[in-house]
Design a protein around this motif. Structure first.
Motif, short mmCIF file in Angstrom:
data_model
loop_
_atom_site.label_atom_id
_atom_site.label_comp_id
_atom_site.label_asym_id
_atom_site.label_seq_id
_atom_site.Cartn_x
_atom_site.Cartn_y
_atom_site.Cartn_z
N GLY A 1 0.81 -1.20 0.00
CA GLY A 1 0.00 0.00 0.00
C GLY A 1 0.84 1.25 0.00
O GLY A 1 0.32 2.37 -0.09
N GLY A 2 2.17 1.09 0.09
CA GLY A 2 3.08 2.22 0.09
C GLY A 2 3.49 2.64 -1.31
O GLY A 2 3.02 2.11 -2.32
N LEU A 3 4.42 3.58 -1.38
CA LEU A 3 4.80 4.17 -2.66
C LEU A 3 5.52 3.19 -3.57
O LEU A 3 5.18 3.05 -4.75
CB LEU A 3 5.68 5.40 -2.40
CG LEU A 3 6.20 6.13 -3.65
CD1 LEU A 3 5.05 6.69 -4.47
CD2 LEU A 3 7.17 7.24 -3.26
N ASP A 4 6.54 2.50 -3.05
CA ASP A 4 7.40 1.66 -3.91
C ASP A 4 6.61 0.56 -4.60
O ASP A 4 6.68 0.40 -5.83
CB ASP A 4 8.53 1.05 -3.08
CG ASP A 4 9.49 2.10 -2.56
OD1 ASP A 4 9.46 3.22 -3.06
OD2 ASP A 4 10.27 1.79 -1.64
N SER A 5 5.85 -0.22 -3.83
CA SER A 5 5.10 -1.33 -4.43
C SER A 5 3.99 -0.82 -5.36
O SER A 5 3.64 -1.48 -6.33
CB SER A 5 4.51 -2.24 -3.35
OG SER A 5 3.60 -1.54 -2.53
N SER A 6 3.47 0.37 -5.06
CA SER A 6 2.43 0.94 -5.92
C SER A 6 3.01 1.36 -7.28
O SER A 6 2.36 1.20 -8.31
CB SER A 6 1.77 2.15 -5.23
OG SER A 6 1.13 1.76 -4.03
N ILE A 7 4.23 1.87 -7.27
CA ILE A 7 4.89 2.23 -8.53
C ILE A 7 5.14 0.97 -9.37
O ILE A 7 4.90 0.95 -10.58
CB ILE A 7 6.21 2.97 -8.25
CG1 ILE A 7 5.93 4.36 -7.70
CG2 ILE A 7 7.06 3.07 -9.52
CD1 ILE A 7 7.16 5.12 -7.27
N VAL A 8 5.62 -0.09 -8.71
CA VAL A 8 5.85 -1.36 -9.41
C VAL A 8 4.54 -1.86 -10.00
O VAL A 8 4.47 -2.30 -11.16
CB VAL A 8 6.46 -2.40 -8.47
CG1 VAL A 8 6.55 -3.76 -9.16
CG2 VAL A 8 7.84 -1.96 -8.00
N GLY A 9 3.46 -1.80 -9.21
CA GLY A 9 2.16 -2.25 -9.70
C GLY A 9 1.69 -1.46 -10.90
O GLY A 9 1.18 -2.04 -11.87
N ALA A 10 1.86 -0.15 -10.87
CA ALA A 10 1.43 0.69 -11.99
C ALA A 10 2.20 0.33 -13.27
O ALA A 10 1.64 0.32 -14.37
CB ALA A 10 1.62 2.16 -11.65
N CYS A 11 3.49 0.03 -13.12
CA CYS A 11 4.30 -0.32 -14.29
C CYS A 11 3.97 -1.71 -14.83
O CYS A 11 4.25 -2.00 -16.00
CB CYS A 11 5.79 -0.24 -13.94
SG CYS A 11 6.40 1.42 -13.59
N LEU A 12 3.38 -2.57 -14.01
CA LEU A 12 3.03 -3.92 -14.46
C LEU A 12 1.75 -3.94 -15.28
O LEU A 12 1.46 -4.93 -15.95
CB LEU A 12 2.86 -4.85 -13.25
CG LEU A 12 4.15 -5.29 -12.56
CD1 LEU A 12 3.83 -6.01 -11.25
CD2 LEU A 12 4.97 -6.19 -13.47
#
Length: 316
Positions: A250-261
């Motif tokens: 739910g934080g920034l890093d994993s959310s960025i990865v999710g958006a790029c996937l």
């Protein structure tokens, strides 16, 4: 693990200075039963690797183990994809500067065939490990200490001094592994064995990228460059791995990865952990990422009882 199973994406570098031929034959047979195949051999060292790991053989008895990519995301799978080596040092600099990936570069020492130098990818997030034991001009470097155990080159023992250091300084990364006599080659570093002496050097330093002459003066250009690099790396890994588990906090890093996937061909699973500690439930935010990717969010609660504090200690 079963005695004859193949360890995927594994390598083993045997440094055999002054080692008897019969002993080397026994070691090589043990590595063979573990699925390791000889890739290159010099009078000073031999490199073994499983069939699942990339192994790009270089002129002059060098080899790149793992996955290597150009900056544009194109995989380097042939020597024609690599810079022309004017020297071992210049080649190593070119790889560190213009390529990325999850790799270990192994070369004979420059100007001296009776030595070895290994360089690990700068990325601390990569899975391809490099641990070693080099004493008196002989030993090994490997991605999996189990291989050294099978070859009767190491017996697993706990380094209790490491445990004390970890308890006192849990956030300080060192080359200690927790196994007595085993060190880790840290990301972006090289190890060189020459004349029975081990030298460790830092070949890649993040501070090299923040100087006034390198730093972007335009914030928009800097943001665009960071975004492009992140998207390229994530999409390349997604296309290679095919199946991805996104640990969404739910934080920034994993959310960025999710958006790029989003829009990649990989089969995606999105998961998050909760605990009984107040304020540790991030499902509200992680679910937004999962909804954007069109997948369900799998949530599991991590309890105090899940911590495994009892383990057997190997006898001396």
């Amino acid at each position: 693990r079963h005695q004859d199973c193949v360890l995927a994406r594994s390598y083993f570098v045997l440094v055999h200075a002054n080692r008897e031929a019969d002993e080397r034959t026994i070691i090589e047979a043990a590595l063979s039963t573990a699925g390791m195949r000889q890739r290159i051999a010099t009078p000073f060292f031999t490199v073994f690797a499983s069939d699942q790991i990339g192994a790009l053989i270089l002129p002059g008895h060098g080899i790149i183990l793992g996955d290597l990519y150009r900056r544009d995301g194109h995989p380097a799978t042939r020597t024609s994809d690599l810079p022309t080596p004017t020297s071992a040092g210049a080649f190593r600099t070119q790889i560190l500067t213009h390529y990325w990936g999850d790799y270990v570069l192994v070369q004979p020492t420059e100007g001296d065939s009776s030595g070895i130098r290994a360089t690990r990818s700068p990325s601390p997030a990569c899975d391809l490990q490099c641990v070693y034991s080099l004493i008196g001009g002989r030993g090994f470097l490997t991605s999996d200490i189990t291989l050294a155990e099978r070859a009767n080159l190491y017996r697993r023992r706990v380094d209790f001094q490491h445990l004390a250091h970890r308890l006192a300084y849990p956030g300080l990364k060192s080359d200690s592994t927790g196994l007595a006599g085993i060190r880790e080659l840290l990301p972006g570093c090289s190890i060189e064995l020459r004349n029975k002496t081990v030298h460790i050097e830092r070949d890649w330093n993040p501070w090299d990228f923040v100087g006034d002459q390198i730093r972007d003066s335009d914030q928009n250009e800097a943001a665009s460059a960071v975004r492009s690099s992140i998207e390229t790396v994530i999409r390349v890994w997604a296309s290679e791995d095919k199946s991805i588990l996104l640990e969404s906090s739910g934080g920034l890093d994993s959310s960025i990865v999710g958006a790029c996937l989003k829009g990649t061909p990989a089969r995606l699973t999105c998961a998050t952990l909760t605990t009984s500690v107040p304020g540790a439930d991030e499902r509200e935010y992680a679910s937004l990422v999962a909804d954007g990717l069109g997948v369900d969010l799998l949530a599991s609660e991590l309890t105090y009882g899940d911590a495994k504090l009892q383990f057997p200690i190997a006898p001396e």
